[in-house]
Design an enzyme around this catalytic site. Structure first.
Site, PDB file in Angstrom:
ATOM      1  N   GLY A   1      33.953  31.038  42.136  1.00  0.00           N
ATOM      2  CA  GLY A   1      32.806  31.277  41.267  1.00  0.00           C
ATOM      3  C   GLY A   1      33.149  31.929  39.940  1.00  0.00           C
ATOM      4  O   GLY A   1      32.297  32.076  39.064  1.00  0.00           O
ATOM      5  N   HIS A   2      34.415  32.346  39.774  1.00  0.00           N
ATOM      6  CA  HIS A   2      34.775  33.115  38.577  1.00  0.00           C
ATOM      7  C   HIS A   2      36.014  32.509  37.929  1.00  0.00           C
ATOM      8  O   HIS A   2      37.119  33.033  38.075  1.00  0.00           O
ATOM      9  CB  HIS A   2      35.030  34.576  38.980  1.00  0.00           C
ATOM     10  CG  HIS A   2      35.044  35.540  37.828  1.00  0.00           C
ATOM     11  ND1 HIS A   2      36.134  35.722  37.017  1.00  0.00           N
ATOM     12  CD2 HIS A   2      34.104  36.390  37.358  1.00  0.00           C
ATOM     13  CE1 HIS A   2      35.872  36.654  36.113  1.00  0.00           C
ATOM     14  NE2 HIS A   2      34.650  37.075  36.289  1.00  0.00           N
ATOM     15  N   PHE A   3      35.913  31.404  37.231  1.00  0.00           N
ATOM     16  CA  PHE A   3      34.705  30.634  36.995  1.00  0.00           C
ATOM     17  C   PHE A   3      34.987  29.198  37.411  1.00  0.00           C
ATOM     18  O   PHE A   3      36.146  28.776  37.352  1.00  0.00           O
ATOM     19  CB  PHE A   3      34.332  30.678  35.505  1.00  0.00           C
ATOM     20  CG  PHE A   3      34.030  32.068  35.000  1.00  0.00           C
ATOM     21  CD1 PHE A   3      32.765  32.631  35.164  1.00  0.00           C
ATOM     22  CD2 PHE A   3      35.019  32.812  34.386  1.00  0.00           C
ATOM     23  CE1 PHE A   3      32.489  33.900  34.685  1.00  0.00           C
ATOM     24  CE2 PHE A   3      34.743  34.103  33.912  1.00  0.00           C
ATOM     25  CZ  PHE A   3      33.483  34.649  34.067  1.00  0.00           C
TER      26      PHE A   3
ATOM     27  N   VAL B   1      39.588  32.871  36.448  1.00  0.00           N
ATOM     28  CA  VAL B   1      40.022  34.139  35.843  1.00  0.00           C
ATOM     29  C   VAL B   1      39.844  35.239  36.894  1.00  0.00           C
ATOM     30  O   VAL B   1      38.788  35.307  37.532  1.00  0.00           O
ATOM     31  CB  VAL B   1      39.171  34.485  34.596  1.00  0.00           C
ATOM     32  CG1 VAL B   1      39.565  35.858  34.051  1.00  0.00           C
ATOM     33  CG2 VAL B   1      39.324  33.425  33.518  1.00  0.00           C
TER      34      VAL B   1
END
Lengths: 153, 85
Positions: A51-53, A58
Site C-alpha cells: 500500500g505504500h505505494f 517506498v
C-alpha cells in the site's frame, strides 16, 4: 569489534517479531566507543509495500524510525547487557528525524547508532540509516526502559 | 568548548539549552524553578539535558547525579564542580 549477532541472538534481545522486526543482522558492536551497526534488507515481499505505494514502493518513514529505534535497543543491550537480558519494556520518548532519501525494494539499510547517554532506565542516541553509503534518514532518539516484575518474558 | 573559566559565563548558554528542550523561552525559566513541578520537564527530558550538556562541555555527568538535577541551579552547581577549576 565484538562479533556479529545473527537473527536468533537479535530475537533474544528485541521483543519485536514479524511483521515488525526490522533488524536482520548486527554487523558490529563497539562498547567502548558506544557504537553499533545493524543491517536490514528490504524486499518486494515486505507487506507495507503493497500500500505504500502501489507501483512505487517506498519504506514508510515510521518504519525507518522503528528500524533505528530497534537498532538503538541493540545499542542499549550492548552497553547494559545485565538489564537487557531481563527483557525490559522499551518505549520511545522523543524522536527528531530528517528524511533525506527514499528507501525502496532491494535496498540494504545500514543503521549506525552512537550513544550520547545511556543510563539504566533510558537512553539518548543518534542514529544514521544509510543505503550504499548515502544517508537516507538520521535521527536523535530518546527512549525509556522499564524493568518488568515478571521474569518469564 | 568555550575557554571561559567562570560558571557565570555558562549560565546563559545552559539556560537556553534547557529552555530549548523544555520548549519554553529562557525568560520563563527561573534558576530555582523545579524542573518537574514548575517546568514540566520529565525524566527523559532531563536525560536529554544531561546528554546535551555532556556533549557541549565535554564532561561526564555520573548516572547517580542525574536524579539530583531538579533545577537550573542544580545544573550550575554540578557544572561548576565538573568544569570550573
Amino acid at each position: 569489534m565484538e562479533g556479529i549477532w545473527d537473527i536468533n541472538k537479535i530475537q533474544e534481545i528485541l521483543p519485536q517479531r514479524y511483521p515488525f522486526l526490522f533488524i536482520d543482522r548486527v554487523i558490529s558492536i563497539d562498547v567502548a566507543a558506544g557504537n553499533v551497526t545493524c543491517l536490514k534488507n528490504f524486499t518486494a515481499n515486505d507487506y507495507f509495500f503493497t500500500g505504500h505505494f502501489p507501483g512505487k514502493p517506498v519504506v514508510p518513514g515510521v518504519i525507518m524510525i522503528e528500524a533505528m529505534a530497534q537498532a538503538s535497543i541493540i545499542g542499549f543491550a550492548a552497553i547494559k547487557p545485565e538489564i537487557a537480558n531481563k527483557h525490559p519494556t522499551y518505549y520511545l520518548g522523543k524522536v527528531e528525524a530528517k528524511f533525506k532519501k527514499a528507501v525502496t525494494v532491494g535496498d540494504q539499510l545500514i543503521i549506525e547508532v552512537h550513544k550520547e547517554k545511556i543510563v539504566n532506565n533510558a537512553g539518548v542516541v543518534t542514529a544514521v540509516a544509510k543505503v550504499n553509503g548515502e544517508v537516507a534518514t538520521e535521527a536523535k532518539i530518546m527512549f525509556g526502559v522499564i524493568l518488568n516484575n515478571s521474569t518469564d518474558k | 568548548m568555550s575557554d571561559v573559566s567562570n560558571i557565570g559565563d555558562y549560565k546563559a548558554e545552559i539556560k537556553k539549552l534547557v529552555a530549548d528542550i523544555a520548549e519554553k523561552s529562557p525568560e520563563e525559566i527561573k534558576d530555582d524553578a523545579k524542573f518537574s513541578e514548575d517546568l514540566g520537564i520529565d525524566s527523559m527530558m532531563a536525560l536529554e539535558i544531561v546528554a546535551t550538556i555532556e556533549k557541549k562541555y565535554k564532561v561526564i555527568i555520573p548516572e547517580g547525579e542525574i536524579p539530583n538535577i531538579r533545577s537550573l541551579q542544580n545544573i550550575y552547581d554540578l557544572i561548576g564542580k565538573l568544569i570550573v577549576k
